[in-house]
Structures are given as C-alpha cells and as structure tokens.
Design an enzyme around this catalytic site. Structure first.
Site, PDB file in Angstrom:
ATOM      1  N   ASN A 198      34.324  14.421  42.985  1.00  0.00           N
ATOM      2  CA  ASN A 198      33.659  15.592  43.129  1.00  0.00           C
ATOM      3  C   ASN A 198      32.882  15.346  44.495  1.00  0.00           C
ATOM      4  OD1 ASN A 198      30.358  15.812  42.620  1.00  0.00           O
ATOM      5  ND2 ASN A 198      31.308  14.053  41.309  1.00  0.00           N
TER       6      ASN A 198
ATOM      7  N   LYS B 101      18.704   5.739  38.728  1.00  0.00           N
ATOM      8  CA  LYS B 101      20.206   5.732  38.714  1.00  0.00           C
ATOM      9  C   LYS B 101      20.841   5.165  40.042  1.00  0.00           C
ATOM     10  CE  LYS B 101      24.141   8.277  37.214  1.00  0.00           C
ATOM     11  NZ  LYS B 101      24.537   9.725  36.647  1.00  0.00           N
TER      12      LYS B 101
ATOM     13  N   ASN C 170      27.024  12.667  47.704  1.00  0.00           N
ATOM     14  CA  ASN C 170      27.453  14.052  48.412  1.00  0.00           C
ATOM     15  C   ASN C 170      26.137  14.622  48.913  1.00  0.00           C
ATOM     16  OD1 ASN C 170      29.970  13.900  47.286  1.00  0.00           O
ATOM     17  ND2 ASN C 170      29.471  14.108  45.173  1.00  0.00           N
ATOM     18  N   THR C 171      25.204  14.022  48.893  1.00  0.00           N
ATOM     19  CA  THR C 171      24.017  14.471  49.685  1.00  0.00           C
ATOM     20  C   THR C 171      23.422  13.737  50.699  1.00  0.00           C
ATOM     21  OG1 THR C 171      22.995  15.838  47.736  1.00  0.00           O
ATOM     22  CG2 THR C 171      21.417  15.307  49.511  1.00  0.00           C
TER      23      THR C 171
ATOM     24  N   PHE D  45      25.250  18.884  44.280  1.00  0.00           N
ATOM     25  CA  PHE D  45      24.015  18.985  43.750  1.00  0.00           C
ATOM     26  C   PHE D  45      23.774  20.545  43.824  1.00  0.00           C
ATOM     27  CE2 PHE D  45      21.367  14.826  44.602  1.00  0.00           C
ATOM     28  CZ  PHE D  45      22.001  14.232  43.680  1.00  0.00           C
TER      29      PHE D  45
ATOM     30  N   SER E  42      24.068   9.552  44.525  1.00  0.00           N
ATOM     31  CA  SER E  42      25.177  10.451  44.779  1.00  0.00           C
ATOM     32  C   SER E  42      25.796  10.249  46.284  1.00  0.00           C
ATOM     33  CB  SER E  42      24.634  11.894  44.350  1.00  0.00           C
ATOM     34  OG  SER E  42      25.883  12.794  44.925  1.00  0.00           O
TER      35      SER E  42
ATOM     36  N   ASN F 211      26.714   5.518  39.217  1.00  0.00           N
ATOM     37  CA  ASN F 211      26.836   6.625  39.506  1.00  0.00           C
ATOM     38  C   ASN F 211      28.427   6.753  39.988  1.00  0.00           C
ATOM     39  OD1 ASN F 211      27.079   9.521  40.546  1.00  0.00           O
ATOM     40  ND2 ASN F 211      24.763   9.205  40.983  1.00  0.00           N
TER      41      ASN F 211
END
Length: 344
Positions: free
Chosen positions: A111, A218, A180-181, A115, A178, A247
C-alpha cells in the site's frame, strides 16, 4: 485456513480493485453488526498491559479503520482491541489511486495510501458521539504527520492530534514508520524522536491530567538492529508504555510474485507473510533489551495460530493483524484465538 471466503477471495475479490473491495467489505462488516454483536465474544487468555485489561492478545492493526467508523463492528468479529488511524492533524486525501495492491502468491499487500483520513477534528467528533461503551474493545488511536506539514512543524501537528484524540483513547500510538509520507521515517532517528515523544506525552497529560493515557511508538522493520535498540533505550528513558513492532517494509526481497509484477506496482509498504521473519527478529531484539515488563505489540506477518504463538514466544505482550484478515476473512480472528487456546 480456507473455506468459502478463501475461495471467493482467490477467485473473485482478487479480480477487483483492492481499495474498492476493502470499502465494500468494511461496509458489509458494519451492516452486519446487529447480527454479529449477538455472537458470544471469543474466550481467550486475558492480558493485563499498560494498566488496561485486554480480553485476549489479538487486536486489529491501524490502517483498516482509519476514521473510526466501525470500531464496534470489528470488535464483534472477535478482535479484543482495535487501533484506529493513522489519523493526521489535518484531513488529507492520501496518494493518487491505485494505491493498494494484493500479492496473492505471497499472501501480502502493498500500500501507498498516504494516511488518507478525515483529520483529527472529524475523528474526534466521531469518537465523542460513540462514547465509551462498556462492552467495547480496548481502543488504540494511531496518529501521524500531515503530509503538507513541514518536518520543522511536525511536533505541532502531532500535538494537535493528541489534544483532540487523547481524551477518547485507551492508548495512543505515535506512528513515525510509514514509508508513504515523505520524511516521516526520518523522525525515527532518536535525536528527532525524543522531542516529538516528549511533546506528545506532555500534551496528552494536559488534556487528561487525572487519567494518564498510555503512549507507544510504532517502528519500521527496516531499521537496523542498532537503531531498534536505540529506540528501545529511548522508550525506557522517556517512560513510554510500549513499542509496536513492526510497520510495513520497503523491502521486496524473497517474494514469489514475479519481479516484473512487483516492479509494475511501484513504491509502497509491504505487509503480510513476507514480514514474519524480520518482525520476529525485531521482537526478540526488543524484548531482550527492554526486559520483561514493557508492553510490546507484535504485528507483521501473523497469519496462523502458529505465527501468533511464535510472536508471543518471541516476546510480544499483544498481537495485531491486518493483511491476514484481508486474505482469510471475517472468521480469521476467531480462528486464530481458537488455535491459541488449543496450544495452551
């Protein structure tokens, strides 16, 4: 595990857009609540952690219910705790679609959602309207950085989310892991992580002065072993309540899915079965470093009861799933718990 859902998933759902299928499945779970809430809650080994009572070790990881719209419906499927989010200070649409991809040969998901969520203000109103039902699950709230907020302003962004959401959380999670940021994982460096965690702790105590909310961080599986140990040391030094490991990963090594197919998907965090070994290794590292008492929540690559048992033996206090829930369907949490009970 198998059964009708597995057949439907493998032969029908895998042919539909993954994000659209997720929304349809989640809507069905919410609609089924009048029926599923009448089912007996699965029995299990109760867990005392962070001053909270968990009915059993298994919960749902953040990412499934980003906006706190189905907490009690998910609990009715058997999850003992539900972690919502990741929620950011400001609402944001996330990355362009498509951004969610299945790798059935690996029982994995990639993915790059970014967010996508309704923002802390809207989610806080939703949680206020829900209240704190006595028979509800333990509720975790996972917070992250708004994409458009500069790194220099990240602390203020996390403080905003904390102020709005901590009043409703049974525990609070700072997500700095994450992929993705942009720049988010840089916050895992101890020099940046320490002031961020101190600020979140301080803000949480301001909004709940008489009722301390547990705070966890996390981390990513891609941290070096030394960096994992540094985060463990920082957690102890700051008096945090726990660590969630791990994660998603940016690694693509050892996949069964053909390389051209993986390359065509592109960037994103990989979750599911390929994470099992590294997540177990990180858990052992953490438990050895922090001692027996700190709460460690194991997530990543837990598909079967044997996986769950192995993660507990590696040192996890609690467990979370996500990708296996997607692949195995609504009976998955009860199946895992039944397997765990059989191994006591």
């Amino acid at each position: 595990m198998g059964g009708p859902y597995r057949l439907i998933f493998d032969h029908a759902l895998t042919r539909t857009d993954a994000e659209r299928a997720h929304h349809a499945a989640f809507a069905a779970i919410r609609r089924a609540l009048p029926v599923t809430r009448r089912l007996p809650r699965p029995a299990g080994q109760g867990v005392e952690a962070m001053g909270l009572r968990f009915p059993h070790p298994l919960g749902l990881a953040a990412g499934f219910d980003k906006n706190a719209v189905g907490i009690d419906a998910l609990a009715a499927l058997g999850f003992g705790h539900v972690e919502i989010g990741t929620v950011t200070g400001e609402a944001q649409p996330g990355n362009p679609t498509p951004r969610l991809f299945r790798l059935p040969a690996d029982r994995a998901v990639i993915n790059r959602m970014g967010f996508n969520n309704d923002g802390a203000e809207v989610v806080a109103r939703r949680l206020a309207a829900r209240g704190r039902p006595a028979d509800g699950p333990v509720l975790g709230v996972n917070i992250g950085k708004t994409k458009l907020v500069a790194e220099a302003d990240a602390i203020g962004d996390y403080e905003k989310s904390t102020g709005l959401l901590a009043p409703y959380a049974d525990y609070l999670v700072v997500n700095v892991s994450s992929p993705n940021t942009p720049g988010l994982r840089d916050l895992q460096a101890v020099a940046k992580l320490e002031p961020l965690l101190r600020a979140v702790r301080r803000r949480a105590d301001q909004v709940r002065p008489d009722d301390r909310v547990p705070l966890l961080v996390k981390i990513a599986p891609d941290l070096s072993d030394d960096d994992v140990l540094d985060v463990a040391d920082l957690t102890l030094a700051l008096g945090l309540d726990g660590i969630i490991a791990t994660n998603t990963t940016i690694s693509r090594s050892g996949l069964r899915t053909p390389d051209p197919d993986v390359e065509a998907i592109g960037a994103g965090g990989l979750s599911g079965r390929p994470l099992t070994r590294r997540a177990n290794d990180v858990m052992r590292l953490l438990r050895d470093r922090v001692g027996p008492d700190l709460t460690l929540i194991g997530v990543g690559g837990i598909s079967t009861a044997a996986d769950a048992r192995e993660r507990l033996l590696a040192g996890a206090t609690l467990l979370q799933g996500y990708s296996a829930f997607i692949y195995e369907g609504p009976l998955w949490p009860r199946t895992i718990l039944r397997g765990l009970r059989g191994q006591h």
